[in-house]
Enzyme design. Sequence first.
Site, PDB file in Angstrom:
ATOM      1  N   ALA A  47     -48.670  75.974  -5.948  1.00 45.85           N
ATOM      2  CA  ALA A  47     -49.004  76.194  -7.359  1.00 45.85           C
ATOM      3  C   ALA A  47     -47.968  75.518  -8.249  1.00 45.85           C
ATOM      4  O   ALA A  47     -46.823  75.946  -8.328  1.00 45.85           O
ATOM      5  CB  ALA A  47     -49.071  77.687  -7.656  1.00 45.85           C
ATOM      6  N   GLY A  50     -47.635  76.909 -13.129  1.00 43.45           N
ATOM      7  CA  GLY A  50     -46.805  77.973 -13.656  1.00 43.45           C
ATOM      8  C   GLY A  50     -47.501  79.308 -13.562  1.00 43.45           C
ATOM      9  O   GLY A  50     -48.536  79.460 -12.914  1.00 43.45           O
ATOM     10  N   GLU A 114     -51.003  75.660 -21.593  1.00 43.36           N
ATOM     11  CA  GLU A 114     -51.984  74.946 -20.783  1.00 43.36           C
ATOM     12  C   GLU A 114     -53.381  75.206 -21.329  1.00 43.36           C
ATOM     13  O   GLU A 114     -53.552  75.943 -22.312  1.00 43.36           O
ATOM     14  CB  GLU A 114     -51.864  75.370 -19.315  1.00 43.36           C
ATOM     15  CG  GLU A 114     -50.533  74.947 -18.690  1.00 43.36           C
ATOM     16  CD  GLU A 114     -50.381  75.348 -17.243  1.00 43.36           C
ATOM     17  OE1 GLU A 114     -51.366  75.839 -16.664  1.00 43.36           O
ATOM     18  OE2 GLU A 114     -49.286  75.171 -16.685  1.00 43.36           O
ATOM     19  N   HIS A 230     -60.496  71.695  -9.894  1.00 40.45           N
ATOM     20  CA  HIS A 230     -59.437  71.244 -10.800  1.00 40.45           C
ATOM     21  C   HIS A 230     -59.805  69.861 -11.316  1.00 40.45           C
ATOM     22  O   HIS A 230     -60.191  68.986 -10.535  1.00 40.45           O
ATOM     23  CB  HIS A 230     -58.083  71.194 -10.094  1.00 40.45           C
ATOM     24  CG  HIS A 230     -56.938  71.152 -11.046  1.00 40.45           C
ATOM     25  ND1 HIS A 230     -56.617  70.021 -11.754  1.00 40.45           N
ATOM     26  CD2 HIS A 230     -56.055  72.104 -11.436  1.00 40.45           C
ATOM     27  CE1 HIS A 230     -55.571  70.278 -12.528  1.00 40.45           C
ATOM     28  NE2 HIS A 230     -55.218  71.533 -12.358  1.00 40.45           N
ATOM     29  N   ARG A 276     -61.210  74.488 -17.734  1.00 41.54           N
ATOM     30  CA  ARG A 276     -61.239  73.571 -16.593  1.00 41.54           C
ATOM     31  C   ARG A 276     -62.639  73.120 -16.212  1.00 41.54           C
ATOM     32  O   ARG A 276     -62.851  71.968 -15.843  1.00 41.54           O
ATOM     33  CB  ARG A 276     -60.560  74.223 -15.382  1.00 41.54           C
ATOM     34  CG  ARG A 276     -59.063  74.275 -15.490  1.00 41.54           C
ATOM     35  CD  ARG A 276     -58.456  74.949 -14.289  1.00 41.54           C
ATOM     36  NE  ARG A 276     -56.999  74.849 -14.329  1.00 41.54           N
ATOM     37  CZ  ARG A 276     -56.204  75.417 -13.444  1.00 41.54           C
ATOM     38  NH1 ARG A 276     -56.724  76.124 -12.451  1.00 41.54           N
ATOM     39  NH2 ARG A 276     -54.894  75.284 -13.530  1.00 41.54           N
ATOM     40  N   HIS A 339     -60.467  73.735  -6.071  1.00 39.17           N
ATOM     41  CA  HIS A 339     -59.117  74.229  -6.345  1.00 39.17           C
ATOM     42  C   HIS A 339     -58.971  75.731  -6.192  1.00 39.17           C
ATOM     43  O   HIS A 339     -58.029  76.209  -5.564  1.00 39.17           O
ATOM     44  CB  HIS A 339     -58.729  73.818  -7.768  1.00 39.17           C
ATOM     45  CG  HIS A 339     -57.339  74.204  -8.161  1.00 39.17           C
ATOM     46  ND1 HIS A 339     -56.228  73.790  -7.451  1.00 39.17           N
ATOM     47  CD2 HIS A 339     -56.864  74.971  -9.183  1.00 39.17           C
ATOM     48  CE1 HIS A 339     -55.133  74.262  -8.028  1.00 39.17           C
ATOM     49  NE2 HIS A 339     -55.493  75.003  -9.066  1.00 39.17           N
ATOM     50  N   GLU A 363     -56.485  85.617  -4.258  1.00 42.57           N
ATOM     51  CA  GLU A 363     -57.662  84.753  -4.278  1.00 42.57           C
ATOM     52  C   GLU A 363     -58.740  85.201  -3.299  1.00 42.57           C
ATOM     53  O   GLU A 363     -59.924  84.913  -3.506  1.00 42.57           O
ATOM     54  CB  GLU A 363     -57.267  83.302  -3.990  1.00 42.57           C
ATOM     55  CG  GLU A 363     -58.372  82.314  -4.277  1.00 42.57           C
ATOM     56  CD  GLU A 363     -57.944  80.860  -4.132  1.00 42.57           C
ATOM     57  OE1 GLU A 363     -58.817  79.983  -4.233  1.00 42.57           O
ATOM     58  OE2 GLU A 363     -56.729  80.594  -3.925  1.00 42.57           O
ATOM     59  N   ARG A 374     -61.635  80.686 -14.054  1.00 43.94           N
ATOM     60  CA  ARG A 374     -60.275  81.204 -14.205  1.00 43.94           C
ATOM     61  C   ARG A 374     -59.511  80.492 -15.312  1.00 43.94           C
ATOM     62  O   ARG A 374     -59.532  79.267 -15.404  1.00 43.94           O
ATOM     63  CB  ARG A 374     -59.513  81.058 -12.879  1.00 43.94           C
ATOM     64  CG  ARG A 374     -58.058  81.514 -12.969  1.00 43.94           C
ATOM     65  CD  ARG A 374     -57.381  81.491 -11.611  1.00 43.94           C
ATOM     66  NE  ARG A 374     -57.233  80.159 -11.054  1.00 43.94           N
ATOM     67  CZ  ARG A 374     -56.251  79.308 -11.352  1.00 43.94           C
ATOM     68  NH1 ARG A 374     -55.334  79.637 -12.249  1.00 43.94           N
ATOM     69  NH2 ARG A 374     -56.190  78.135 -10.764  1.00 43.94           N
TER      70      ARG A 374
END
Length: 524
Positions: A47, A50, A114, A230, A276, A339, A363, A374
């Site tokens: 990961a 962060g 982000e 991702h 995303r 991802h 997960e 997410r």
Amino acid sequence: MEISREADYVIVGAGIAGLRAAIALPDTARVLVITKEQLRESNTSYAQGGIAVAMGGEEDVSEHLEDTVNAGDGLVNREAAKVLVEEGPLRVDELLQWGTGFDRHNGRLMLTREGAHSRNRILHANGDATGAEIGRSLLAHARAMKNVSLLEWAMCVDLLVEGGEVVGLTVLDHDGQLHAIRARAVLLASGGAGQVYSDTTNPAVATGDGIAMAYRAGADISDMEFYQFHPTALSLPGVPRFLLSEALRGEGAYLRNSRGERFMERYHRLEELAPRDVVARAITREGIGKNGEELPVYLDMRHVQGVDLGKRFPSISAFLAQHGLDLSRDPIPVRPAAHYLMGGVKADVNGRTSLKRLYAAGEAACTGVHGANRLASNSLLEGLVFGARAAEAMRDEPELTAASEIPADDSQSSSRVENVDRLLQQLQQVMWQKAGLLRDASGLQQAEVELKQMCVQIPAIADRPSLELRNLHAVGELIVCSALAREESRGAHYRNDFPQRDDWRFLKHSVVNRDQSRVRFEAD
């Protein structure tokens, strides 16, 4: 180490959720943590981006909740999300007390932003190695606990179920010998299943073992159609799909198509910082030419000023340098890759599943905290918060009654079956092409047929490659049947033949069970 036939608590997985749970269990209990490779080899360690945490008080906590709910496209379990954001600061404070080295500037914790976050709240460690640093800290803490045993290079095979209760599991050790272990509670913290797809940012260990084991045992599995891709994995021929963190776009990176144009403004008002699923589909569409040919898409940081990119992103910069690329000099070719799995073993906010004595966190679990998509950097926080909560609930499990006869240990000496690699590649290609980022009924039905045909070819022997293939095949079938049943587009699940969101029929979570022939849908 010698494998005991009994423990008080067994934890499958040594990532952030598993280790945090081990630390929270009673120090008088026998706790066994099992990992199928060396310790620190998990999705946690990979990961980069962060950990999201609202350290700015009540307003920040409230905004973090709303950001999580908004990213989840209508399906976030608000109770679970509230637990996540409210308990997150306490769990991160614990990490700080245990010596976790988050990045600082002039003595103050550095907070970045982000995609889909309304403010800066992302903590990093060593620039882009946050998961590895958190894993190091938790592992050091767990190693210091005399009641915690850490078993490496052992693969969990199946759960032991008696009278509707999970009473332990079977384990394949490094020498190929099977062991049965009884326990008063089992926690599945085994991570995701990215290896079900040909293009993934996940390590080779991410084969959905916990989810497949739970399904075979009769547990409810939920929301498997929601697999997050991702947006920005490195796209070079013959090179693994190395993750290029969302933090790059948080620091100002642009996305450009083959003509050099920025394009995200056509897809979302947040442009490169959109959720995303939006960014991943936009990149996919920009990467398809008029005649169906594949076109390059680039991540571009050449314009970014005032940031030492090599220092801010040391791991990414080092990997790119191996391939002659530099963030400050070159546009970096990218494409989406599998991802993170929002679905998993259906669990409540305390990790309880539909089977007694079986728990799930991280997960491998599905609490509904992520909904259909997410929010960036919520996954590490999820592991911390729900790993600790599951451990607290496991404490209340009564001891097992008198043990019934458990299977004797059984040595296995089978050699690797040659067609396992071929079948794995076939499975991954079917899933990528027909159950990937863009789906429709025709492709999903074809995938269903091909997976069914493949089932009889999977070797029925207990070696790790065959067991992992069996687990990935189960995960693939769960994804396909759930995606077929959800005739709408929502979050990470996009149907070309049902491009709109349909709240009337599908503002619910999909649930699959071994003993039911159809996918059912349930509201929170």
